[in-house]
Design a protein around this motif. Structure first.
Motif, PDB file in Angstrom:
ATOM      1  N   GLU A 166      43.672  34.471  40.272  1.00  0.00           N
ATOM      2  CA  GLU A 166      42.574  35.006  41.067  1.00  0.00           C
ATOM      3  C   GLU A 166      42.649  36.527  41.155  1.00  0.00           C
ATOM      4  O   GLU A 166      41.622  37.219  41.119  1.00  0.00           O
ATOM      5  N   LYS A 167      43.852  37.055  41.252  1.00  0.00           N
ATOM      6  CA  LYS A 167      44.019  38.512  41.261  1.00  0.00           C
ATOM      7  C   LYS A 167      43.526  39.099  39.942  1.00  0.00           C
ATOM      8  O   LYS A 167      42.815  40.109  39.919  1.00  0.00           O
ATOM      9  N   LYS A 168      43.908  38.457  38.846  1.00  0.00           N
ATOM     10  CA  LYS A 168      43.478  38.925  37.533  1.00  0.00           C
ATOM     11  C   LYS A 168      41.960  38.839  37.390  1.00  0.00           C
ATOM     12  O   LYS A 168      41.329  39.707  36.779  1.00  0.00           O
ATOM     13  N   ASP A 169      41.375  37.802  37.956  1.00  0.00           N
ATOM     14  CA  ASP A 169      39.924  37.631  37.871  1.00  0.00           C
ATOM     15  C   ASP A 169      39.194  38.727  38.647  1.00  0.00           C
ATOM     16  O   ASP A 169      38.156  39.241  38.190  1.00  0.00           O
ATOM     17  N   LEU A 170      39.703  39.105  39.808  1.00  0.00           N
ATOM     18  CA  LEU A 170      39.087  40.189  40.574  1.00  0.00           C
ATOM     19  C   LEU A 170      39.142  41.499  39.802  1.00  0.00           C
ATOM     20  O   LEU A 170      38.168  42.264  39.779  1.00  0.00           O
ATOM     21  N   VAL A 171      40.268  41.766  39.169  1.00  0.00           N
ATOM     22  CA  VAL A 171      40.391  42.976  38.352  1.00  0.00           C
ATOM     23  C   VAL A 171      39.399  42.924  37.189  1.00  0.00           C
ATOM     24  O   VAL A 171      38.728  43.921  36.879  1.00  0.00           O
ATOM     25  N   ALA A 172      39.276  41.756  36.563  1.00  0.00           N
ATOM     26  CA  ALA A 172      38.349  41.606  35.431  1.00  0.00           C
ATOM     27  C   ALA A 172      36.914  41.871  35.874  1.00  0.00           C
ATOM     28  O   ALA A 172      36.127  42.483  35.134  1.00  0.00           O
ATOM     29  N   PHE A 173      36.573  41.420  37.080  1.00  0.00           N
ATOM     30  CA  PHE A 173      35.219  41.676  37.574  1.00  0.00           C
ATOM     31  C   PHE A 173      34.997  43.164  37.815  1.00  0.00           C
ATOM     32  O   PHE A 173      33.953  43.718  37.447  1.00  0.00           O
ATOM     33  N   MET A 174      35.960  43.844  38.415  1.00  0.00           N
ATOM     34  CA  MET A 174      35.802  45.281  38.657  1.00  0.00           C
ATOM     35  C   MET A 174      35.693  46.042  37.343  1.00  0.00           C
ATOM     36  O   MET A 174      34.950  47.022  37.239  1.00  0.00           O
ATOM     37  N   GLU A 175      36.385  45.582  36.323  1.00  0.00           N
ATOM     38  CA  GLU A 175      36.257  46.207  35.003  1.00  0.00           C
ATOM     39  C   GLU A 175      34.868  45.960  34.414  1.00  0.00           C
ATOM     40  O   GLU A 175      34.340  46.801  33.678  1.00  0.00           O
ATOM     41  N   ALA A 176      34.268  44.832  34.764  1.00  0.00           N
ATOM     42  CA  ALA A 176      32.923  44.504  34.282  1.00  0.00           C
ATOM     43  C   ALA A 176      31.835  45.293  34.994  1.00  0.00           C
ATOM     44  O   ALA A 176      30.653  45.166  34.655  1.00  0.00           O
ATOM     45  N   LEU A 177      32.215  46.100  35.968  1.00  0.00           N
ATOM     46  CA  LEU A 177      31.270  46.973  36.662  1.00  0.00           C
ATOM     47  C   LEU A 177      31.164  48.335  35.984  1.00  0.00           C
ATOM     48  O   LEU A 177      30.557  49.261  36.517  1.00  0.00           O
ATOM     49  N   THR A 178      31.737  48.448  34.802  1.00  0.00           N
ATOM     50  CA  THR A 178      31.747  49.720  34.077  1.00  0.00           C
ATOM     51  C   THR A 178      30.489  49.870  33.237  1.00  0.00           C
ATOM     52  O   THR A 178      30.207  49.056  32.352  1.00  0.00           O
ATOM     53  N   GLY A 179      29.730  50.926  33.516  1.00  0.00           N
ATOM     54  CA  GLY A 179      28.561  51.269  32.712  1.00  0.00           C
ATOM     55  C   GLY A 179      28.788  52.604  32.027  1.00  0.00           C
ATOM     56  O   GLY A 179      29.818  53.250  32.210  1.00  0.00           O
ATOM     57  N   SER A 180      27.825  53.032  31.273  1.00  0.00           N
ATOM     58  CA  SER A 180      27.954  54.295  30.551  1.00  0.00           C
ATOM     59  C   SER A 180      27.758  55.482  31.499  1.00  0.00           C
ATOM     60  O   SER A 180      27.116  55.362  32.548  1.00  0.00           O
TER      61      SER A 180
END
Length: 426
Positions: free
Chosen positions: A401-415
Motif C-alpha cells: 500500500e505504501k508503494k501504491d501511494l508513491v506510484a500514484f503521486m508519481e502518476a501526478l507528474t505532468g509536463s
C-alpha cells in the motif's frame, strides 16, 4: 441525436496558445501597444507554445533585439489565461491577473529577471538558483542557499501553479505573489540586496530600461514593477496533464452508454477532438495498476490524503501541523510566527502534490528525502505534539500500500512548459 457530455471543459486540449512571432516592421513600440489595445484580450493556453521561450535568437539580448520584438502588437495584448486539463477545473480560482494583467511582454521581462543573478548583491544568486526548472522549480538541497553560501532553515518551495495561490511561502507571510517575488531580494541570507540597490543595478542595463518603459509606461523601472513582472512570469508556469488527469477524463466518457457515445462523437466535432486527445493521453501516459490502487487509497476515508490535498491543484492552501521538525531544540513554529494564533503553532502550508516526484526533498524543513519517507511519516501518525492536526492518524499501511501511494503521486507528474534559461539583456 446530440447528447450533453457531463465532463469538465478541456480547454487545454483544444485552444491554441496564440503566441506570436516577432515583427520587424517600421512601427514604433507605442504604435504596437496602441494596436494591441484595439485588438483586445486574447485567450492563451498556459503550459504550451513558446510563451516562456524568450525572444527568438541566440546569445545575450541587445537593445536592437528587444526593440524589434516589442514592435509586435501581439506581445502587448492582454492574456486571458486558459489552464490545461486537470488544472482547468480550478479556473475560477485564478489569482492576481486583474491587479496585474498578463501580457507576453510582461512574462518575458519576468522570465529574464527570474534567471538574472544581477538582482542579488554579488550577482551570484537568481530566483532560479533555488527554484530551478531542472529541479522541479525547487532545489535538491535541504535548505535554500543564498549569497556567500549562506543557508536558510526551510526547503525551497515550488514556484509553479502559483496562478491558483494567493498567500505565499511555507508560512503564508506574503499576501500576494508580487510580494513574494521581491521578498528574497532584500533577505540578507538569500539575495542579500536592498530593493533600492537592485533597481539601481537594473537601471544600468539598457535592455531592462527599454522593457520596463514599454511594459509599464511612465512608471518604468521600480521595485513594484519588478514584482509584477516576476509574478506574471511565475503565473505562466503551470503543470500539464498527468496520467491521473487523462485517466479521470477518460473515466467520464466510459460512464456513457457506448451507443450514445458513438452518436455524440459523430454529432459534435469539438467533443470528438477532446475524446481523441484524451484517448491519446491515456495511451502515452497510462496509469499503472499500482498507481490505480494508490489513487483509491489516496482518496479513501481510511487514508484520506484528500483531506488536505484537494481541488484542481491538489492542495487546500491551508496550514497544518504535521509534527515535522517539532522535536527540534528550537522548532520552527511556522504560521504561528505570522498570526500569533495558537491554532497555527507549528503549522505549515499544504504544498501541491502535482509534479511532486520532481522536487525532493520534502516538507518545510527538507527532512524527508523521498516520497516513501513522506508516506512513512503519515503512516506512523506524524510526530505527537500539542497542536498536531486531527487529520493525522496512524494508518497501519501494508508495504504494498505504501508503494501504491508513491506510484500514484508519481502518476501526478505532468509536463512543464519549455522555458529559456538564459538570453538576458546586456
Amino acid at each position: 441525436m446530440k447528447k450533453t457530455l457531463l465532463i469538465p471543459t478541456l480547454f487545454g486540449l483544444l485552444i491554441s496558445s496564440m503566441v506570436a512571432t516577432p515583427s520587424f516592421g517600421q512601427e514604433t513600440i507605442r504604435d504596437a501597444k496602441k494596436k494591441a489595445k484595439e485588438l483586445g484580450p486574447k485567450e492563451v493556453l498556459l503550459g504550451e507554445g513558446d510563451l516562456l521561450q524568450g525572444i527568438p535568437g541566440e546569445g545575450n539580448l541587445t537593445p536592437k533585439d528587444i526593440r524589434a520584438w516589442l514592435k509586435n502588437p501581439e506581445v502587448h495584448r492582454v492574456i486571458r489565461p486558459v489552464l490545461p486539463l486537470g488544472l482547468a477545473a480550478g479556473a475560477s480560482q485564478i489569482k492576481g491577473i486583474d491587479e496585474t494583467p498578463m501580457t507576453q511582454a510582461k512574462i518575458e521581462l519576468g522570465r529574464q529577471l527570474y534567471f538574472d543573478p544581477r538582482l542579488s548583491s554579488d550577482s551570484t544568486i537568481s530566483c532560479a538558483s533555488c527554484h530551478h526548472p531542472d529541479q522541479g522549480y525547487s532545489h535538491t538541497t535541504r535548505f535554500g542557499v543564498g549569497v556567500q553560501g549562506q543557508e536558510g532553515n526551510r526547503n525551497s518551495p515550488i514556484s509553479y501553479n502559483r496562478i491558483l495561490s494567493d498567500l505565499q511561502f511555507w508560512d503564508g507571510r506574503a499576501l500576494t505573489l508580487e510580494e513574494q517575488a521581491v521578498g528574497p531580494i532584500a533577505n540578507p541570507i538569500e539575495m542579500g540586496n536592498s530593493h533600492d540597490a537592485c533597481v539601481a543595478a537594473l537601471k544600468e542595463i539598457p535592455g531592462y530600461k527599454i522593457q520596463f518603459a514599454a511594459v509599464f509606461g511612465k512608471d518604468g523601472l521600480n521595485i513594484d514593477n519588478v514584482a509584477k513582472a516576476l509574478a506574471t512570469f511565475e503565473r505562466a508556469i503551470v503543470t500539464g496533464p498527468s496520467a491521473y488527469d487523462f485517466s479521470e477524463a477518460m473515466a467520464q466518457y466510459q460512464k456513457i452508454d457506448q451507443d450514445d457515445l458513438k452518436d455524440l462523437l459523430e454529432d459534435d466535432e469539438t467533443i470528438a477532438a477532446q475524446y481523441e486527445a484524451i484517448k491519446k493521453g491515456t495511451q502515452e501516459l497510462p496509469m499503472s495498476e499500482s498507481a490505480l490502487r494508490g489513487q483509491k487509497l489516496f482518496f479513501s476515508e481510511r487514508v484520506n490524503c484528500a483531506a488536505c490535498h484537494v481541488g484542481a491543484n491538489l492542495t487546500d492552501e491551508k496550514y497544518h501541523n504535521l509534527g515535522v521538525g517539532i522535536d527540534a531544540e528550537e522548532p520552527d513554529l511556522g504560521r504561528y510566527v505570522v498570526t500569533k494564533d495558537e491554532k497555527d503553532w507549528g503549522a505549515f502550508k499544504t504544498p501541491t502534490v502535482r509534479n511532486v516526484a520532481l522536487s525532493p526533498p520534502y516538507m518545510h524543513d527538507g527532512s524527508q528525502k523521498t516520497l516513501m519517507e513522506v508516506v512513512e511519516h503519515y503512516n506512523k501518525g506524524g510526530n505527537p505534539n500539542k497542536n498536531l492536526s486531527d487529520k493525522i492518524v496512524k494508518l497501519n499501511l501494508k508495504d504494498q500500500e505504501k508503494k501504491d501511494l508513491v506510484a500514484f503521486m508519481e502518476a501526478l507528474t505532468g509536463s512543464f512548459p519549455q522555458v529559456e534559461h538564459g538570453r538576458l539583456p546586456k
